[in-house]
Scaffold this active site. Structure first.
Site, PDB file in Angstrom:
ATOM      1  N   TYR A 180      -6.585  13.121   9.314  1.00 16.49           N
ATOM      2  CA  TYR A 180      -7.507  12.423  10.215  1.00 16.49           C
ATOM      3  C   TYR A 180      -7.705  13.337  11.406  1.00 16.49           C
ATOM      4  CZ  TYR A 180      -7.101   7.709   8.119  1.00 16.49           C
ATOM      5  OH  TYR A 180      -7.167   6.615   7.307  1.00 16.49           O
ATOM      6  N   SER A 203      -0.597  10.682   3.516  1.00 15.28           N
ATOM      7  CA  SER A 203      -1.480  10.365   4.651  1.00 15.28           C
ATOM      8  C   SER A 203      -0.946  10.976   5.942  1.00 15.28           C
ATOM      9  CB  SER A 203      -1.552   8.842   4.801  1.00 15.28           C
ATOM     10  OG  SER A 203      -2.063   8.487   6.061  1.00 15.28           O
TER      11      SER A 203
HETATM   12  C1  LIG Z   1      -2.689   0.071   2.991  1.00 21.27           C
HETATM   13  C2  LIG Z   1      -3.706   1.160   2.924  1.00 21.27           C
HETATM   14  C3  LIG Z   1      -3.616   2.228   3.804  1.00 21.27           C
HETATM   15  C4  LIG Z   1      -4.553   3.261   3.748  1.00 21.27           C
HETATM   16  N1  LIG Z   1      -4.404   4.341   4.564  1.00 21.27           N
HETATM   17  C5  LIG Z   1      -5.240   5.396   4.439  1.00 21.27           C
HETATM   18  C6  LIG Z   1      -5.013   6.581   5.159  1.00 21.27           C
HETATM   19  O1  LIG Z   1      -4.057   6.688   5.923  1.00 21.27           O
HETATM   20  N2  LIG Z   1      -5.902   7.605   4.998  1.00 21.27           N
HETATM   21  C7  LIG Z   1      -6.986   7.518   4.162  1.00 21.27           C
HETATM   22  O2  LIG Z   1      -7.752   8.453   4.053  1.00 21.27           O
HETATM   23  N3  LIG Z   1      -7.187   6.409   3.434  1.00 21.27           N
HETATM   24  C8  LIG Z   1      -6.340   5.363   3.531  1.00 21.27           C
HETATM   25  N4  LIG Z   1      -6.534   4.256   2.770  1.00 21.27           N
HETATM   26  C9  LIG Z   1      -7.626   4.228   1.769  1.00 21.27           C
HETATM   27  C10 LIG Z   1      -7.161   4.789   0.435  1.00 21.27           C
HETATM   28  O3  LIG Z   1      -6.938   6.171   0.504  1.00 21.27           O
HETATM   29  C11 LIG Z   1      -8.186   4.535  -0.667  1.00 21.27           C
HETATM   30  O4  LIG Z   1      -9.438   5.011  -0.258  1.00 21.27           O
HETATM   31  C12 LIG Z   1      -8.296   3.075  -1.080  1.00 21.27           C
HETATM   32  O5  LIG Z   1      -7.041   2.446  -1.040  1.00 21.27           O
HETATM   33  C13 LIG Z   1      -8.871   2.969  -2.473  1.00 21.27           C
HETATM   34  O6  LIG Z   1      -9.027   1.633  -2.853  1.00 21.27           O
HETATM   35  P1  LIG Z   1      -7.953   0.822  -3.749  1.00 21.27           P
HETATM   36  O7  LIG Z   1      -6.832   0.459  -2.827  1.00 21.27           O
HETATM   37  O8  LIG Z   1      -8.733  -0.349  -4.185  1.00 21.27           O
HETATM   38  O9  LIG Z   1      -7.488   1.725  -4.855  1.00 21.27           O
HETATM   39  C14 LIG Z   1      -5.617   3.196   2.811  1.00 21.27           C
HETATM   40  C15 LIG Z   1      -5.696   2.115   1.933  1.00 21.27           C
HETATM   41  C16 LIG Z   1      -4.763   1.102   1.979  1.00 21.27           C
HETATM   42  C17 LIG Z   1      -4.861  -0.028   1.000  1.00 21.27           C
END
Ligand SMILES: Cc1cc2nc3c(=O)[nH]c(=O)nc-3n(C[C@H](O)[C@H](O)[C@H](O)COP(=O)(O)O)c2cc1C
Length: 386
Positions: free
Chosen positions: A133, A110
């Protein structure tokens, strides 16, 4: 090294992560926005889909191997980008990248990681992806993309669903910050997490490695929500996608598509893949689950672009169901973070093993030996979204 043979499901990892990770970071992972209805629906909707059991099929020589944007994957699963991963466990992004490399699945770093692109690149395999982002400071983004190229990143994920931040109540109540502020409540909580504290004392990586020292005029980085509000660009639009595609010049994946109309725009942008995703239920609460949104998007653009999905995957059955409904890849967020928070690198490896084993066995029970031959005929009609 801990014996993880009795850790048999992702839920086991979650329970241990909850014990070991400081409350503010565990809650940051295990929460959705507002009422969390979309967060819950993401996994609950998988449970409603039923599989057709088939028998007396030769089950030798099974394979779950595939390609995602032309890159090798031991199964159609990649690690999703997650912010602050180095706060779930010291050096978390490096450990995640190492586990993914050994297992043979792609790892996505990320923008909001703790370990930097450069640090992680030294440990990552060929499937080293970076998620970007778009921020107001375009110079910073251009330099970030150049840094990704220099670090050997093999695909760029552009996240489109977080120009502004969905509110997560627990983050506000916990005063989420990186590193945690030395308040009485935090210190009392940290006192119950000795392993975590020891790990953190042993690393220098405690702030946003891609940003600190690289972005100009960055104020207080410790408050993620105010920093996001200040820095993320609310004007992001499809012209920016074009600009990023040109600047990057490699495989481009668009993340956060939930609507067939946006999916068509994604195809028109020339991207290589799109991810049906509601950000793990962390942004628009009240959006459908990702698995619910998937079929209409596959129907609209599945022939023109690789369609992937994420959200709610807690086992190999979920991966198989997503594949059956047309997803040519999936990503795991929390399943990865729970493994990491529970046991570091070994926990991530365990999470991947659990998912692959369940995927392989379930595929076999459905009468298949090659994931590429699986389609929606393995699903019980009337139990899956169309
Ligand atoms: C703690 C956390 C931080 C996340 N940070 C980002 C991020 O920095 N960039 C991003 O595109 N998605 C981020 N996401 C979304 C994840 O990439 C992903 O879409 C999502 O976790 C999928 O669902 P799941 O946790 O049920 O597998 C984050 C998700 C979580 C749980």
């Amino acid at each position: 090294m801990a014996d993880l043979s009795k850790i048999t499901c992702i839920e086991d990892l979650r329970v241990i992560a909850k014990r070991r990770v400081p409350r503010m970071f565990y809650d940051y992972a295990d929460s959705g926005s507002y009422t969390e209805s979309t967060y819950r629906a993401n996994s609950e909707d998988f449970q409603r889909i039923k599989l057709r059991q088939r028998v007396a099929v030769n089950l030798e020589g099974r394979t779950t191997r595939t390609l995602m944007v032309g890159q090798e994957a031991a199964m159609p699963v990649a690690i999703a980008p997650t912010g602050l991963t180095g706060m779930q466990h010291a050096d978390g992004e490096i450990l995640g990248a190492r586990a993914a490399k050994a297992f043979g699945v792609p790892f996505t770093l990320s923008t909001m990681s703790i370990c930097s692109l450069e640090d992680v690149s030294r440990h990552a395999g060929p499937g080293f992806w970076f998620q970007v982002y778009v921020m107001r400071d375009r110079d910073f983004i251009e330099r970030l993309i150049d840094r990704a190229k220099a670090a050997g990143v093999s695909a760029l994920q552009l996240t489109l669903d977080l120009q502004i931040l969905g509110q997560r109540h627990k983050d506000i109540k916990n005063g989420l910050s990186t590193p945690p502020k030395p308040t009485v409540a935090n210190l009392l909580n940290l006192a119950t997490k000795p392993r975590w504290c020891l790990g953190m004392l042993g690393t220098q990586r405690r702030s946003f490695g891609n940003i600190v020292g690289h972005a100009k005029g960055v104020g207080d980085l410790s408050s993620l929500s105010s920093w996001t509000a200040e820095q993320f660009d609310p004007q992001l639009n499809w012209r920016d996608v074009e600009w990023i595609k040109k600047r990057w010049g490699g495989k481009l994946i668009l993340k956060g598509i939930m609507d067939a109309e946006d999916a068509r725009l994604a195809v028109a942008s020339g991207a290589d893949a799109l991810i049906v995703s509601n950000h793990g239920g962390r942004q628009l609460d009240g959006a459908p689950s990702s698995i619910h949104a998937l079929p209409a998007i596959v129907e609209a653009v599945g022939k023109d672009i690789e369609v992937w999905m994420d959200g709610g995957i807690r086992g190999g059955q979920d991966v198989l169901k997503a594949w059956a409904l047309g997803a040519r890849g999936t990503l795991i967020g929390r399943s990865f973070l729970y493994g990491l928070g529970a046991f570091g690198e070994a926990g991530v490896t365990r999470a991947l093993q659990i998912i692959q084993k369940e995927l392989d066995v379930t595929m076999a029970f459905c009468g298949h030996t090659d994931i590429h031959r699986v389609d929606r005929s393995i699903l019980l009609p009337g139990t899956y979204p169309v």
